[in-house]
Design a protein around this motif. Structure first.
Motif, PDB file in Angstrom:
ATOM      1  N   MET A 193       0.552  -1.437  -0.065  1.00  0.00           N
ATOM      2  CA  MET A 193       0.289   0.142   0.219  1.00  0.00           C
ATOM      3  C   MET A 193       0.748   1.551  -0.007  1.00  0.00           C
ATOM      4  SD  MET A 193      -2.920  -1.086  -0.679  1.00  0.00           S
ATOM      5  CE  MET A 193      -4.256   0.537  -0.542  1.00  0.00           C
ATOM      6  N   LYS A 194       1.689   1.558   0.619  1.00  0.00           N
ATOM      7  CA  LYS A 194       3.011   2.172   0.942  1.00  0.00           C
ATOM      8  C   LYS A 194       3.534   2.602  -0.699  1.00  0.00           C
ATOM      9  CE  LYS A 194       4.096   2.773   5.511  1.00  0.00           C
ATOM     10  NZ  LYS A 194       5.006   1.804   6.594  1.00  0.00           N
ATOM     11  N   ASN A 195       3.695   1.632  -1.248  1.00  0.00           N
ATOM     12  CA  ASN A 195       4.783   1.354  -2.348  1.00  0.00           C
ATOM     13  C   ASN A 195       3.820   1.159  -3.801  1.00  0.00           C
ATOM     14  OD1 ASN A 195       6.868   2.396  -1.280  1.00  0.00           O
ATOM     15  ND2 ASN A 195       6.806   0.554  -0.934  1.00  0.00           N
ATOM     16  N   SER A 196       1.937   1.586  -3.568  1.00  0.00           N
ATOM     17  CA  SER A 196       1.526   0.475  -4.667  1.00  0.00           C
ATOM     18  C   SER A 196       1.431   1.161  -6.303  1.00  0.00           C
ATOM     19  CB  SER A 196      -0.152   1.650  -4.359  1.00  0.00           C
ATOM     20  OG  SER A 196      -0.047   2.840  -4.389  1.00  0.00           O
ATOM     21  N   ILE A 197       2.344   3.083  -6.169  1.00  0.00           N
ATOM     22  CA  ILE A 197       2.167   3.063  -7.862  1.00  0.00           C
ATOM     23  C   ILE A 197       4.009   2.875  -8.185  1.00  0.00           C
ATOM     24  CG2 ILE A 197       2.739   5.729  -8.553  1.00  0.00           C
ATOM     25  CD1 ILE A 197       0.924   6.729  -6.936  1.00  0.00           C
ATOM     26  N   GLN A 198       4.591   2.696  -7.097  1.00  0.00           N
ATOM     27  CA  GLN A 198       6.279   2.249  -7.593  1.00  0.00           C
ATOM     28  C   GLN A 198       5.676   0.284  -8.329  1.00  0.00           C
ATOM     29  OE1 GLN A 198       5.665   3.882  -5.166  1.00  0.00           O
ATOM     30  NE2 GLN A 198       7.501   4.628  -5.021  1.00  0.00           N
ATOM     31  N   ILE A 199       5.042  -0.101  -7.452  1.00  0.00           N
ATOM     32  CA  ILE A 199       4.388  -1.541  -7.859  1.00  0.00           C
ATOM     33  C   ILE A 199       3.814  -1.682  -9.659  1.00  0.00           C
ATOM     34  CG2 ILE A 199       3.275  -3.364  -7.160  1.00  0.00           C
ATOM     35  CD1 ILE A 199       4.198  -2.937  -4.431  1.00  0.00           C
ATOM     36  N   ALA A 200       3.269  -0.597  -9.508  1.00  0.00           N
ATOM     37  CA  ALA A 200       2.242  -0.422 -10.248  1.00  0.00           C
ATOM     38  C   ALA A 200       2.969  -0.843 -11.182  1.00  0.00           C
ATOM     39  CB  ALA A 200       0.882   0.179 -10.041  1.00  0.00           C
ATOM     40  N   ILE A 201       3.982   0.713 -11.618  1.00  0.00           N
ATOM     41  CA  ILE A 201       5.006   0.701 -12.356  1.00  0.00           C
ATOM     42  C   ILE A 201       5.938  -0.181 -12.869  1.00  0.00           C
ATOM     43  CG2 ILE A 201       6.960   2.485 -13.251  1.00  0.00           C
ATOM     44  CD1 ILE A 201       5.378   4.193 -12.234  1.00  0.00           C
ATOM     45  N   VAL A 202       6.365  -1.043 -12.305  1.00  0.00           N
ATOM     46  CA  VAL A 202       6.693  -2.259 -12.477  1.00  0.00           C
ATOM     47  C   VAL A 202       6.164  -3.198 -13.591  1.00  0.00           C
ATOM     48  CG1 VAL A 202       8.124  -3.591 -11.788  1.00  0.00           C
ATOM     49  CG2 VAL A 202       8.888  -1.998 -10.516  1.00  0.00           C
ATOM     50  N   LEU A 203       4.903  -3.219 -12.510  1.00  0.00           N
ATOM     51  CA  LEU A 203       4.210  -4.589 -13.263  1.00  0.00           C
ATOM     52  C   LEU A 203       3.637  -4.156 -14.805  1.00  0.00           C
ATOM     53  CD1 LEU A 203       1.885  -5.340 -10.207  1.00  0.00           C
ATOM     54  CD2 LEU A 203       3.396  -7.008 -11.243  1.00  0.00           C
ATOM     55  N   TYR A 204       3.342  -2.659 -14.459  1.00  0.00           N
ATOM     56  CA  TYR A 204       3.149  -2.707 -16.034  1.00  0.00           C
ATOM     57  C   TYR A 204       4.367  -2.525 -17.495  1.00  0.00           C
ATOM     58  CZ  TYR A 204       1.826   0.699 -19.726  1.00  0.00           C
ATOM     59  OH  TYR A 204       1.215   1.275 -21.278  1.00  0.00           O
ATOM     60  N   LEU A 205       5.583  -2.031 -17.121  1.00  0.00           N
ATOM     61  CA  LEU A 205       6.504  -1.947 -17.686  1.00  0.00           C
ATOM     62  C   LEU A 205       7.242  -3.672 -17.732  1.00  0.00           C
ATOM     63  CD1 LEU A 205       8.624   0.470 -16.581  1.00  0.00           C
ATOM     64  CD2 LEU A 205       7.105   1.022 -18.632  1.00  0.00           C
ATOM     65  N   VAL A 206       7.562  -4.936 -16.530  1.00  0.00           N
ATOM     66  CA  VAL A 206       7.670  -6.037 -16.761  1.00  0.00           C
ATOM     67  C   VAL A 206       7.133  -7.281 -17.276  1.00  0.00           C
ATOM     68  CG1 VAL A 206       8.864  -7.858 -14.936  1.00  0.00           C
ATOM     69  CG2 VAL A 206       9.382  -5.195 -14.955  1.00  0.00           C
ATOM     70  N   LEU A 207       6.137  -7.045 -16.548  1.00  0.00           N
ATOM     71  CA  LEU A 207       4.603  -8.231 -16.629  1.00  0.00           C
ATOM     72  C   LEU A 207       4.714  -8.254 -18.316  1.00  0.00           C
ATOM     73  CD1 LEU A 207       3.278  -9.792 -14.858  1.00  0.00           C
ATOM     74  CD2 LEU A 207       1.013  -8.832 -14.867  1.00  0.00           C
ATOM     75  N   PRO A 208       4.534  -7.221 -18.790  1.00  0.00           N
ATOM     76  CA  PRO A 208       3.992  -7.742 -21.000  1.00  0.00           C
ATOM     77  C   PRO A 208       5.244  -8.843 -21.195  1.00  0.00           C
ATOM     78  CG  PRO A 208       3.186  -5.545 -20.654  1.00  0.00           C
ATOM     79  CD  PRO A 208       3.867  -5.986 -18.936  1.00  0.00           C
ATOM     80  N   GLN A 209       6.218  -7.949 -20.064  1.00  0.00           N
ATOM     81  CA  GLN A 209       7.927  -8.704 -20.821  1.00  0.00           C
ATOM     82  C   GLN A 209       7.699 -10.136 -20.635  1.00  0.00           C
ATOM     83  OE1 GLN A 209      11.114  -7.121 -19.910  1.00  0.00           O
ATOM     84  NE2 GLN A 209      10.823  -4.948 -21.116  1.00  0.00           N
TER      85      GLN A 209
END
Length: 96
Positions: A23-39
């Motif tokens: 919850m504290k790092n939700s934006i950072q986690i969302a960005i990482v998932l957005y960039l890494v998950l498709p790969q």
């Protein structure tokens, strides 16, 4: 709090320790998932490639090689070259 109710519905009686960090790092986690998950998912994507093989050794058509879907003439010509006889006007056919 509602978080505890959600975890209780999932069969977990207490909120896990990692939930606060998420919850504290939700934006950072969302960005990482957005960039890494498709790969990661791209490695498992279906290519739609296929091959038509006759008698386990004669490749009649390969979408991998041709990079397109077969046309009727591709299949008919390859099958005739491999020894298949075309049907006569009466509808009878035979194979060698």
């Amino acid at each position: 709090p509602y978080q505890a109710a959600i975890f209780r519905m999932l069969g977990i009686n207490t909120v896990p320790a990692w939930y606060g960090a998420v919850m504290k790092n939700s934006i950072q986690i969302a960005i990482v998932l957005y960039l890494v998950l498709p790969q990661i998912l791209a490695k498992y994507m279906v290519t739609g490639a296929f091959e038509i093989v006759l008698n386990d050794d004669i490749v009649v058509f390969s979408k991998l090689t041709m990079k397109r879907f077969p046309q009727r003439s591709d299949l008919i010509n390859a099958l005739v070259e491999s020894g298949l006889k075309l049907a006569s006007a009466t509808g009878a056919s035979s194979a060698q």
